[in-house]
Motif scaffolding. Structure first.
Motif: not given
Lengths: 208, 229
Positions: B152, B155, B159, B163-165, B169, B172-174, B176-177, B179
């Motif tokens: 999970x 990828x 991504x 991105x810049x930060x 990030x 934060x992005x990982x 929810x995926x 859970x």
């Protein structure tokens, strides 16, 4: 919409035990329903963006996500108030509360990602990939959550196990009108936002 | 699309990317150090605050995976960030197609997490009073958990490298995926800490396997769109 509001307060409350407070369900369920529609639409537009590389689809995915986020917050607030009155506390980590919480997290992460990328095409592609990837996990949530905590949400509030409507005729009429009106409002705002994006793009092009 | 000729070399190419990353990692040991130090620090904090108190299995299981999750997040994003920062990403784009790159990076993350698990898990048992009877079942759950985490997050790492930060990030992005994965892992581990064996965690293991397969497939399909950017 006005009709729905008037009738939802002037008719007898839909659920006798809960009483007056149960009127909130005329608004709560349609909002939750819009959440799901918006999230799905956002994913479909993301797929279409990746296939066609047409920036218009990314605008639409973004708008659907934004509106979905708004309705998600509304559904969480109304649901939380409803939960306080009927189950005694604002938050219980009931499966649906957990899934809407995760949905809010996904939307939040999606906007955080969009905010962190400057170049438009790059932002569109990466945000689309994330939206699709996050959508893939939804079936797992549906499978895993009810096994951890039993649901407090009634399973038979709209249809019972024999797929017969459990509501009385008046309640049913107001509920489905509300559902239709909420959906119509969602698509109306979505359409406005879509056209606004379109006009902005045309203006940018004519400036160049 | 890939021609039959490149398909034949997919595995060897993936291993080439993997071997290159291992060699780089052994030179700097940056990601491994980050993961292990993070894991040991959190574990020490957990152990200090627990003292001699005996926690019920469900709290133990949750603590165990909290330590694992945050240690993993500390190092997993490195695979792609390193390429971006050193500017080697263009060379890699020329040298390999999207699929072997993804698979190579996935293998490398799997390697990182395997090292993490083999170091942190024994320490966890030393520092706390947790006990497992079904060691085979516990190892199987650990391996499936590691596979799920990599499938999970690789990828997502790709991504956020664009991105810049980056650092903030990634978590934060990982999250929810991850859970559904983490909830299932905690549930399975709780049963095993509670003297369960293979039979007790069969459904959880099926779920973990399904999660890993779906997430890997989804990643392979989506990775080329990230890689092209």
């Amino acid at each position: 919409m006005t009709g729905v509001i008037i009738f939802s307060y002037s008719t007898p409350p839909p659920q006798k035990i809960i009483g007056e407070a149960s009127r909130i369900f005329y608004f709560h369920i349609p909002q939750a329903w819009i959440c799901v529609i918006a999230f799905t639409m956002s994913m479909i537009y993301s797929i279409r963006y990746l296939k066609t590389r047409n920036i218009v689809f990314d605008d639409r995915a973004y708008e659907a996500a934004r509106l979905g986020f708004l309705f998600c917050i509304l559904a969480t607030i109304t649901g939380s108030i409803f939960a306080k009155i009927t189950w005694g506390s604002f938050w219980n980590w009931d499966p649906r509360e957990t899934s809407i919480f995760i949905l809010l997290l996904i939307y939040g992460a999606y906007f955080a990602l969009r905010g962190a990328i400057e170049v438009e095409e790059k932002r569109a592609a990466l945000a689309s990939v994330y939206a699709i990837f996050a959508f893939i996990t939804v079936p797992f949530l549906i499978f895993v959550l009810p096994r951890i905590v039993p649901s407090l949400h009634p399973a038979d509030s709209v249809v019972d196990s024999n797929l017969k409507f459990t509501m009385g005729a008046t309640v049913r009429m107001i509920f489905f009108t509300s559902l239709a009106v909420f959906t119509a409002i969602f698509f109306w705002i979505f359409n406005l936002a879509r056209r606004l994006h379109h006009i902005n793009r045309l203006m940018l092009e004519s400036e160049d | 699309m890939t021609s039959p000729k490149t398909n034949a070399g997919l595995i060897s190419k993936s291993f080439a990317v993997f071997a290159k990353d291992i060699r780089l990692e052994l030179r700097s040991r940056y990601a491994l150090n980050a993961i292990l130090m993070f894991g040991i620090t959190t574990l020490a904090v957990v152990s200090f605050s627990l003292g001699q108190s005996n926690l019920p299995p469900h709290l133990m299981a949750a603590l165990f995976w909290v330590v694992m999750f945050f240690s993993a997040v500390a190092g997993l994003a490195q695979v792609f960030i390193r390429e971006e920062e050193t500017g080697t990403i263009l060379a890699l784009k020329l040298a390999a197609a999207a699929e072997p790159v993804y698979l190579g990076k996935l293998l490398f993350n799997f390697f990182l997490l395997t090292v993490m698990v083999t170091v942190i898990t024994p320490l966890f048992f030393i520092f706390t009073d947790a006990q497992v009877v079904g060691i085979a079942a516990f190892s199987a759950v650990l391996i499936l958990g590691v596979i799920g985490l990599c499938s999970a997050t690789t990828l997502v790492a790709a991504i956020i490298a664009k991105a810049s930060v980056k650092g903030a990030l990634f978590a934060v992005l990982s999250f929810p995926i991850l859970v559904p994965l983490l909830l299932t892992l905690v549930q399975a581990t709780q049963k095993l800490f509670d003297n369960g064996a293979f039979d007790a965690v069969m459904t959880e293991m099926q779920f973990l396997l399904a999660y890993a397969v779906v997430m890997t497939t989804g990643s392979i399909l989506l990775f080329k769109y990230v890689w092209q950017e």
